[in-house]
Design an enzyme around this catalytic site. Structure first.
Site, PDB file in Angstrom:
ATOM      1  N   ASP A 170       0.879  -1.167   0.000  1.00  0.00           N
ATOM      2  CA  ASP A 170       0.000   0.000   0.000  1.00  0.00           C
ATOM      3  C   ASP A 170       0.919   1.221   0.000  1.00  0.00           C
ATOM      4  O   ASP A 170       1.440   1.608   1.038  1.00  0.00           O
ATOM      5  CB  ASP A 170      -0.881  -0.015   1.259  1.00  0.00           C
TER       6      ASP A 170
ATOM      7  N   GLU B 154      -1.112  -1.142  -4.864  1.00  0.00           N
ATOM      8  CA  GLU B 154      -2.383  -0.430  -5.063  1.00  0.00           C
ATOM      9  C   GLU B 154      -2.239   0.568  -6.198  1.00  0.00           C
ATOM     10  O   GLU B 154      -1.264   1.323  -6.261  1.00  0.00           O
ATOM     11  CB  GLU B 154      -2.827   0.292  -3.781  1.00  0.00           C
TER      12      GLU B 154
ATOM     13  N   ASP C  91      -2.784   0.834   6.940  1.00  0.00           N
ATOM     14  CA  ASP C  91      -1.924   0.620   5.765  1.00  0.00           C
ATOM     15  C   ASP C  91      -1.451  -0.825   5.686  1.00  0.00           C
ATOM     16  O   ASP C  91      -1.325  -1.392   4.601  1.00  0.00           O
ATOM     17  CB  ASP C  91      -0.693   1.538   5.833  1.00  0.00           C
TER      18      ASP C  91
END
Lengths: 192, 192
Positions: free
Chosen positions: B15, B76, B149
């Site tokens: 992330d 991501e 996260d």
């Protein structure tokens, strides 16, 4: 030339891109005169997966840093308002350029296209041709630097040196902020 | 467990972020069962120059890759429509994650937040809490993974394995596209 006797700042300018990444290295003296050291374009294959395009770009940039040992790296600042698909690739490429600088212990800075145009032509809304013409004149080139990405990279490098040079300490002494100096020293120590 | 006898796919989920970058490694079996291998957060100092923050992030990601040897990296996908200042740092961080994968010869893929939520909860508009709860359930964790996260990184890794696993070839065989296989082989050869 008188300008070769004063200390000069060697700057690598990077016009970030995945398909074509412009790179230009210049030596800029305290009197603002400049000399072309290297100009080129790093290309990556459009049909290659993104992770390997970024690896190829990093390898190309490291080669330029190793060959020309710049004291500063200037990267064009990327904005989010343009074409969304393209801007992400450009932002990632700019991150790779900054990373390569950081890993080599070289301070980096970003400049907007308007700042570059204003620094090089005196006019922030100058067109590409005006920028190329001024870059060629300053570097005493016989022809306009080609392609445009390469010219932009040289303009970035000149912009960086000249903007730094306008500080009181002059271009050689003023190249690093205190934070950059501290981190650059730490990065170099860690790699010994 | 029956699932430990079938080949599993080890995925690193990332992330991306400059201040906090979530990283999560999972082993996912062909029957979709999954095991937590590693979860953590890489932080970089907010007051450090960007080039050294990116270098620190790359070093942290390389440590995770070296320690856990994932077969795939899932990052991501970043979009340009959010906060402009933050999104550029996030885009640059995602570029670093993809680079680290490419340089290690590991194929990478990006997934949108909606794809991740849909894969993990069955609902593309699920909230963070629902995603964390499902991640904890799938990985049989006693508590919700923290911070968010880190949970997002685990969700990304699960999403990647499960979406790959839905192809006919199954997760182990289907992890690379032909282009990724070719480039991964070339990258590995170049580093010998």
């Amino acid at each position: 030339m008188a300008s070769s006797r004063v200390p000069s700042l060697r700057v690598l300018g990077v016009d970030p891109g995945l398909t074509r990444c412009g790179v230009g290295v210049v030596d800029v003296a305290a009197d603002r005169s400049a000399r072309l050291v290297y100009v080129g374009v790093i290309r990556t294959e459009a049909d290659a997966p993104i992770e390997f395009r970024l690896a190829a770009l990093a390898a190309g940039l490291r080669d330029v840093v190793r060959a020309h040992d710049p004291a500063a790296v200037a990267v064009e600042r990327v904005f989010a308002q343009h074409n969304r698909q393209t801007v992400m690739g450009t932002a990632q490429a700019s991150g790779i350029a900054l990373l390569v600088a950081g890993e080599a212990g070289i301070p980096a800075a970003t400049h907007t296209p308007t700042e570059v145009k204003a620094a090089v032509t005196g006019y922030g809304a100058a067109d590409k041709r005006q920028v190329q013409t001024m870059v060629a004149r300053v570097l005493r080139l016989d022809a306009l630097p080609q392609p445009a990405d390469a010219a932009d990279a040289l303009a970035l490098a000149l912009c960086h040196a000249w903007r730094r040079g306008s500080s009181a300490a002059g271009p050689a002494a003023g190249a690093l902020t205190p934070a950059q100096q501290r981190w650059a020293d730490a990065e170099r120590l860690a790699r010994r």
